[in-house]
Design a protein around this motif. Structure first.
Motif, PDB file in Angstrom:
ATOM      1  N   GLY A 119       0.815  -1.215   0.000  1.00 32.40           N
ATOM      2  CA  GLY A 119       0.000   0.000   0.000  1.00 32.40           C
ATOM      3  C   GLY A 119       0.842   1.256   0.000  1.00 32.40           C
ATOM      4  O   GLY A 119       0.528   2.231  -0.699  1.00 32.40           O
ATOM      5  N   VAL A 120       1.919   1.248   0.780  1.00 34.07           N
ATOM      6  CA  VAL A 120       2.831   2.397   0.798  1.00 34.07           C
ATOM      7  C   VAL A 120       3.406   2.628  -0.597  1.00 34.07           C
ATOM      8  O   VAL A 120       3.515   3.767  -1.065  1.00 34.07           O
ATOM      9  N   ALA A 121       3.763   1.528  -1.265  1.00 35.72           N
ATOM     10  CA  ALA A 121       4.338   1.639  -2.610  1.00 35.72           C
ATOM     11  C   ALA A 121       3.347   2.255  -3.590  1.00 35.72           C
ATOM     12  O   ALA A 121       3.700   3.143  -4.379  1.00 35.72           O
ATOM     13  N   ALA A 178      -4.384  -0.010   4.523  1.00 29.03           N
ATOM     14  CA  ALA A 178      -3.822   0.775   5.627  1.00 29.03           C
ATOM     15  C   ALA A 178      -2.528   1.456   5.201  1.00 29.03           C
ATOM     16  O   ALA A 178      -2.250   2.599   5.599  1.00 29.03           O
ATOM     17  N   GLY A 179      -1.740   0.768   4.384  1.00 29.73           N
ATOM     18  CA  GLY A 179      -0.499   1.363   3.895  1.00 29.73           C
ATOM     19  C   GLY A 179      -0.747   2.619   3.084  1.00 29.73           C
ATOM     20  O   GLY A 179      -0.011   3.608   3.207  1.00 29.73           O
ATOM     21  N   VAL A 180      -1.796   2.595   2.264  1.00 27.05           N
ATOM     22  CA  VAL A 180      -2.144   3.785   1.473  1.00 27.05           C
ATOM     23  C   VAL A 180      -2.570   4.927   2.388  1.00 27.05           C
ATOM     24  O   VAL A 180      -2.089   6.058   2.271  1.00 27.05           O
ATOM     25  N   VAL A 181      -3.472   4.630   3.314  1.00 25.89           N
ATOM     26  CA  VAL A 181      -4.020   5.671   4.192  1.00 25.89           C
ATOM     27  C   VAL A 181      -2.926   6.299   5.054  1.00 25.89           C
ATOM     28  O   VAL A 181      -2.839   7.531   5.182  1.00 25.89           O
ATOM     29  N   LEU A 182      -2.069   5.477   5.638  1.00 24.86           N
ATOM     30  CA  LEU A 182      -1.042   5.999   6.538  1.00 24.86           C
ATOM     31  C   LEU A 182       0.062   6.743   5.796  1.00 24.86           C
ATOM     32  O   LEU A 182       0.690   7.643   6.357  1.00 24.86           O
ATOM     33  N   ILE A 186       1.564  10.222   7.350  1.00 22.25           N
ATOM     34  CA  ILE A 186       2.881  10.219   7.991  1.00 22.25           C
ATOM     35  C   ILE A 186       3.897  10.841   7.042  1.00 22.25           C
ATOM     36  O   ILE A 186       4.161  10.300   5.958  1.00 22.25           O
ATOM     37  N   SER A 187       4.460  11.953   7.437  1.00 22.03           N
ATOM     38  CA  SER A 187       5.357  12.699   6.549  1.00 22.03           C
ATOM     39  C   SER A 187       6.590  11.881   6.163  1.00 22.03           C
ATOM     40  O   SER A 187       7.100  12.009   5.042  1.00 22.03           O
ATOM     41  N   ARG A 191       7.808  11.102   2.172  1.00 22.65           N
ATOM     42  CA  ARG A 191       9.122  11.381   1.583  1.00 22.65           C
ATOM     43  C   ARG A 191       9.916  10.114   1.283  1.00 22.65           C
ATOM     44  O   ARG A 191      10.563  10.014   0.239  1.00 22.65           O
ATOM     45  N   HIS A 192       9.873   9.147   2.206  1.00 20.18           N
ATOM     46  CA  HIS A 192      10.777   8.001   2.096  1.00 20.18           C
ATOM     47  C   HIS A 192      10.073   6.667   1.838  1.00 20.18           C
ATOM     48  O   HIS A 192      10.736   5.632   1.746  1.00 20.18           O
ATOM     49  N   GLY A 193       8.758   6.692   1.727  1.00 26.60           N
ATOM     50  CA  GLY A 193       8.032   5.441   1.526  1.00 26.60           C
ATOM     51  C   GLY A 193       8.438   4.711   0.262  1.00 26.60           C
ATOM     52  O   GLY A 193       8.482   3.476   0.229  1.00 26.60           O
TER      53      GLY A 193
END
Length: 243
Positions: A119-121, A178-182, A186-187, A191-193
């Motif tokens: 999700g972060v990706a 959840a990865g997308v939402v957070l 979360i700054s 920047r670093h996700g």
């Protein structure tokens, strides 16, 4: 017009459904679908590796600067820790042998970190540009089916019910959302996700998926791997033209 994170959430939802579909293929003993998913492992590995190395890494270095190499390594090591150090039994694909009763829950914990960074990706890629978001989404979707097969078959192997097996796969999908939402909240992840996700993606492609087929005979699975890499370039050309 949708915001990048809203778009990412829609794509992540579609990817999350892949976890459930993979689990349903196991619980319903869909032999033809399971054979097809095996080819998804190889094809997805080629596509993921190409996306990570050609597209995600350069953007990660641009966003994270000198911190990028350490963050990529951290993502890679984190997945190895949770999936192959703390987890007693883990491999991608259908589990067909008797395993320790803790294998299912421990694999679920290991996969939750990985799927969270899926999700972060997706979110991080959409924050860079939509075309990158779509390519990352495709890469993640391709391994979501085998991911669902993995966790559901492990749950069945330790004696859990079909419903519990599908539920475990659904939790993986929720972790992706959840990865997308957070990422949007979360700054550090904004920047670093992408750098962390690059390490996770490279690990999943090269250390999880490739070993699942590289020892098997025949040309179909290696062919699917190279086809996945070629499909990435075709997708990139098409998206560049549309963009």
């Amino acid at each position: 017009m949708c915001s990048p994170v809203s778009s990412a959430l829609v794509y992540a939802l579609i990817a999350a459904l892949g976890n459930v579909l993979g689990a349903l293929a196991v619980t319903r003993r869909a032999a033809r679908e399971l054979a097809l998913i095996e080819h998804f492992v190889a094809f997805g590995a080629g596509f993921m590796l190409a996306v990570a190395l050609v597209e995600v890494l350069p953007e990660a270095f641009a966003r994270s600067g000198t911190a990028a190499p350490a963050l990529v390594l951290a993502g890679y090591l984190a997945v190895h820790l949770t999936q192959h150090t703390l987890t007693p039994h883990f491999h991608f694909g259908e589990e067909t042998h008797a395993v320790n009763r803790l294998a299912g829950p421990s694999a679920l914990v290991g996969l939750l970190l990985h799927t969270f960074f899926d999700g972060v990706a997706i979110a991080s890629a959409f924050l860079v540009r939509p075309a990158l978001g779509v390519m990352v989404f495709v890469a993640i979707l391709l391994h979501k089916l085998p991911e669902g097969v993995t966790i559901s078959s492990l749950y069945l192997a330790v004696g859990r019910t079909g419903g519990q097996a599908v539920g475990a796969a659904a939790l993986l999908g929720l972790a992706t959302l959840a990865g997308v939402v957070l990422t949007d909240q979360i700054s550090f992840l904004v920047r670093h996700g992408l750098a962390l996700s690059a390490g996770v993606t490279i690990y999943v492609a090269a250390s999880n998926l490739v070993p699942e087929f590289q020892g098997k005979r025949g040309w179909k699975l290696p062919g699917a791997f190279f086809a996945g890499a070629a499909a990435f370039y075709l997708t990139k050309v098409l998206l560049d033209r549309v963009g």
